[in-house]
Each structure stands twice: as structure tokens, then as C-alpha cells.
Write an enzyme that holds these catalytic residues in place. Structure first.
Site, PDB file in Angstrom:
ATOM      1  N   ASP A 104      40.805  -0.829   6.583  1.00  0.00           N
ATOM      2  CA  ASP A 104      41.601   0.080   5.749  1.00  0.00           C
ATOM      3  C   ASP A 104      40.763   0.977   4.866  1.00  0.00           C
ATOM      4  O   ASP A 104      41.290   1.725   4.030  1.00  0.00           O
ATOM      5  CB  ASP A 104      42.583  -0.720   4.889  1.00  0.00           C
ATOM      6  CG  ASP A 104      41.879  -1.703   3.946  1.00  0.00           C
ATOM      7  OD1 ASP A 104      40.629  -1.688   3.871  1.00  0.00           O
ATOM      8  OD2 ASP A 104      42.584  -2.484   3.279  1.00  0.00           O
ATOM      9  N   CYS A 145      25.472  14.020   8.223  1.00  0.00           N
ATOM     10  CA  CYS A 145      25.055  15.231   8.930  1.00  0.00           C
ATOM     11  C   CYS A 145      25.213  16.409   7.973  1.00  0.00           C
ATOM     12  O   CYS A 145      25.779  17.443   8.307  1.00  0.00           O
ATOM     13  CB  CYS A 145      25.843  15.440  10.224  1.00  0.00           C
ATOM     14  SG  CYS A 145      27.634  15.479  10.039  1.00  0.00           S
TER      15      CYS A 145
END
Length: 444
Positions: free
Chosen positions: A315, A384
């Protein structure tokens, strides 16, 4: 030899029909991109699924031109009056067919695709195009003159101005901007003992390949064919994974027989690489809040014969498992600024406040999984992103509150030089995406 497109290849009616499809696709990409921030590749894929009349040639023509529109949006937007620019970038695409065609023609010209530019110009009865100069910025200035705009465009126009203050001080800005105007090659990661079958299939399809001199499982591939359709891909002989992404697992350096956790696994490229580096021994528990992504990972693991990957949806809260791991890889959600070459146009959707919001999320994820590492184990953090605010600042903030962790030096994945626990892979380092990775060891 690649066939050269010429105006006489298709009938005038066919060209007009093709340009109607291009207009429709471009409007959908611009509207979805700016208003809902949907990546262009997803919008185009959906468009082509809904428009079966688009043949392979239509798809290539549309994709090439729309991606050029996004890649050079920093130049193209400046041809427009400020009010039209603001309207467009809010997702309201109220350009006439001729206005949008002019932008698409200019994009193709700047991208040095003279054939596509000439097709658009001819069908819309535009003035003859000039003989193109030898780099994108020079061609962008040619288009400014063509449209009667008094502009002196520079490479810096490829990014919103505020972004320059957020870029790291040691980034080669000129090299970065030069590569930003170029799509990187597709990188694959070999995951078989004998790559000859992969090479043979790619060679038969006319691919140009270059194996990386250091990461020998990494191969740059340049070709038009969809790699996902290849038999060797379907048989798990290789995965599609950018060179910079492969560096993360190399930096993590998992050992055979260890237990690793990848809680932000997504579709699992790094999970698969960890499992491969462990010689398919030990285990990699891959988690994500998106259960559908883990379904994809399970298929990929079965296809490649990885018995040591376990999937576990969660979750997004703190790790609730009963045992600790030798290593935890947190591949955190981020601005994705390091993949703008592959996802052009996304820089115009990012806002400054997004970066601080993401940094808070990244720190929270590190907190959630710090206790899942056994004493002596490693915590690897990757994004990234190019921005220090999402990278070294997040790591140093985390370390300031966790004296049990220390930066753990490791060899730079691309050159072997020891780095002090953190490194940023830049596009210029290997014609790849940009990426940051930090390695921390739990010393107590």
C-alpha cells in the site's frame, strides 16, 4: 538501403489523407500531454489502436513528425505569440489546420527530415523550404527567418529557463543540450549464456548493434522493428533496459544467495537484473503499489526462467515484513528529468514546486524501508532525475537522521573508478538516459 521518401511516392489524395491523420494525432498528443501530462508514446499507441486505417508507413510518418514537434518544442513555441503559446501549453489546442501544419513542417525540418517537411509544405502550398544547415539550432533559426520572426535561438531554448538553476553545477550543459535534441539508441540487456541467437535475429532485420565495452551484457540497438515482437525477446533471451538503468543493479552488486527487496519495482527491469546478477540463486522480492505492473513482471520472469523472483503488492506504507534483507533497492518515483531524451516535451509540463514535492516523497520512501535492511546490508537509492534536490540532497538528508547508515564507495559501473557512495550517470557518459544512484551500508 532505406527508401527515400519523395513527393511523388504517393498520390496527392493519399498525402492529404495522411496529413489529416497527422493533424488529428498531433492535436491529441499536445492536448493530452499539456492538460493531462500523458506521455506521447502512450497517446500515440492508443491513437493507432483506434485508427486501423493507419498502415506502417502512416504510423512511421506520424510518429517521426510528432516526436520532432515535441523534441523541438522549445524552439517552435517561440514562433508563436505569447498568448497562443500560453493557450497551447494549458492544453487548449485551437490552432487552424494550416497553423499546426506549419509547426509540424518546421519540426520535421529542424529534425533534418526534409522529405516529411517538403510533403507538409507542398500539400499546404507553403513557400519553398531553404537548403538546411548542419545542426538543429541553425535549422531552427532558418525556420524563424522563414516565418518572419526576429529571433536568435540558442540550445538553451530547449528547456524552460527556470530549470537551469536546478541542474547540477558539474553537468556539461552544452553536451547535455546537444544530446537532448537526439533520441538515444534502444539498449537491451542480454540474459542468456550464448547471445549469438539474439545477434542473428537482429542482424537479419538490419539492426545496427554495438556491445558496451564494460557492461558486456548491454547492447545498443538501432533499428525500426518493434523489439518486443522478436522471437528471442519472447523467449527471454534479452530484456529492453537502458544502459543507465542497468548501472543501478551493477552498483548494488548483489551476491549469489542473498535476499533483496525492490519495493518500487514497477514492471521489474531492475528486479530481473538483480536476479540475473545473483545467478538465479537467493531471492528478489519485488513490490509495487500498482498490482498490474507486478503482473507484467511475473510474465517477464516466467519467460526468462527466473525462479528467484517473488512479487508482493503493498500500500506504499512502511515495510511490514517479518524478516530483513541483505539489500533493499529504492528506485524512487521522480521528475524523470533524466529521460527527457526518450520522453521529449515532458520538460514543459514540470513545475518547480513538483521537485520539492517529489523530494519529500522520496525521503518518506527511504524512511519506510530503512529498517528492512539487516545490519551490514545495503540500501540503494536511485532516480532517473538530474536534479540534486531529488538526488544527493535526499540522501544527505536521510543520512543526517540515520547514523546507522554510511555511504558505501563502489566502482563506477561504466569505468571502474571508485566513487564515494553516490554517482550520476549522464547521457554523455554512454549515449543513454541520465540517472543517479547512491549506496548506503547499515553499519550498526
Amino acid at each position: 538501403m532505406k527508401e527515400k521518401r519523395t513527393i511523388s511516392t504517393l498520390s496527392p489524395d493519399k498525402y492529404r489523407a495522411q496529413l489529416r491523420l497527422l493533424d488529428d494525432a498531433a492535436r491529441k498528443v499536445l492536448s493530452s500531454g499539456f492538460s493531462r501530462q500523458t506521455p506521447a508514446d502512450r497517446v500515440l499507441a492508443g491513437y493507432f489502436r483506434q485508427n486501423h486505417r493507419c498502415g506502417s508507413r502512416d504510423r512511421a510518418f506520424i510518429s517521426e513528425t510528432v516526436y520532432a514537434l515535441l523534441r523541438y518544442w522549445g524552439f517552435l513555441r517561440l514562433y508563436l505569440p505569447q498568448e497562443r503559446r500560453t493557450e497551447l501549453e494549458s492544453g487548449s489546442i485551437r490552432l487552424t489546420a494550416r497553423e499546426l501544419a506549419a509547426l509540424l513542417m518546421a519540426a520535421a525540418f529542424i529534425h533534418d527530415n526534409g522529405d516529411n517537411a517538403e510533403i507538409i509544405a507542398a500539400v499546404h502550398h507553403m513557400e519553398p523550404l531553404p537548403r538546411s544547415l548542419n545542426n538543429p539550432t541553425a535549422r531552427a533559426n532558418q525556420m524563424a527567418t522563414y516565418f518572419g520572426c526576429e529571433l536568435k535561438l540558442t540550445d538553451r531554448d530547449l528547456l524552460p529557463e527556470w530549470i537551469y538553476a536546478e541542474l547540477p553545477a558539474n553537468l556539461d550543459i552544452s553536451g547535455y543540450l546537444r544530446l537532448l535534441a537526439q533520441r538515444p539508441p534502444m539498449w537491451i540487456r542480454l540474459q542468456c549464456d550464448d547471445p549469438n541467437e539474439v545477434y542473428a535475429e537482429l542482424t537479419a532485420l538490419g539492426a545496427i548493434m554495438e556491445r558496451h565495452p564494460v557492461l558486456t551484457d548491454a547492447v545498443a540497438v538501432r533499428m525500426q522493428t518493434n523489439l518486443f515482437s522478436l522471437e528471442t525477446y519472447r523467449n527471454g533471451k534479452f530484456e529492453i533496459q537502458d544502459l543507465a538503468s542497468q548501472c543501478v543493479s551493477i552498483a548494488a552488486a548483489p551476491n549469489q544467495g542473498e535476499r533483496w527487496l525492490d519495493p518500487c519495482a514497477g514492471a521489474g527491469g531492475k528486479s530481473l537484473h538483480l536476479a540475473q546478477l545473483m545467478n538465479r540463486k537467493g531471492s528478489v522480492t519485488a513490490g509495487d503499489i500498482r498490482a498490474a505492473k507486478l503482473d507484467d513482471l511475473r510474465r517477464r520472469a516466467r519467460r526468462a526462467g527466473f525462479p528467484n523472483i517473488i512479487t508482493k503488492p503493498h500500500d506504499g506504507g512502511a515495510w511490514k515484513g517479518r524478516h530483513q534483507f541483505d539489500g533493499v533497492l529504492v528506485d524512487a518515483p521522480c521528475s524523470c528529468s533524466g529521460v527527457w531524451r526518450r520522453n521529449p516535451g515532458a520538460q514543459w509540463k514540470l513545475q518547480l514546486e513538483n521537485i520539492s514535492e517529489l523530494a519529500a516523497t522520496q525521503r518518506k520512501i527511504l524512511e519506510n524501508y530503512a529498517h528492512a535492511v539487516r545490519p551490514g546490508g545495503v540500501l540503494v537509492y536511485a532516480t532517473c532525475s538530474l536534479f540534486d534536490a531529488e538526488n544527493s540532497a535526499v540522501v544527505r538528508n536521510f543520512l543526517s537522521g540515520h547514523p546507522e547508515y554510511k555511504l558505501d564507495p563502489f566502482p563506477h559501473p561504466l569505468n571502474g573508478k571508485i566513487v564515494p557512495g553516490m554517482v550520476r550517470i549522464d547521457s554523455i557518459d554512454g549515449d543513454c538516459d541520465a540517472l543517479f544512484v547512491a549506496k548506503m551500508r547499515k553499519v550498526q
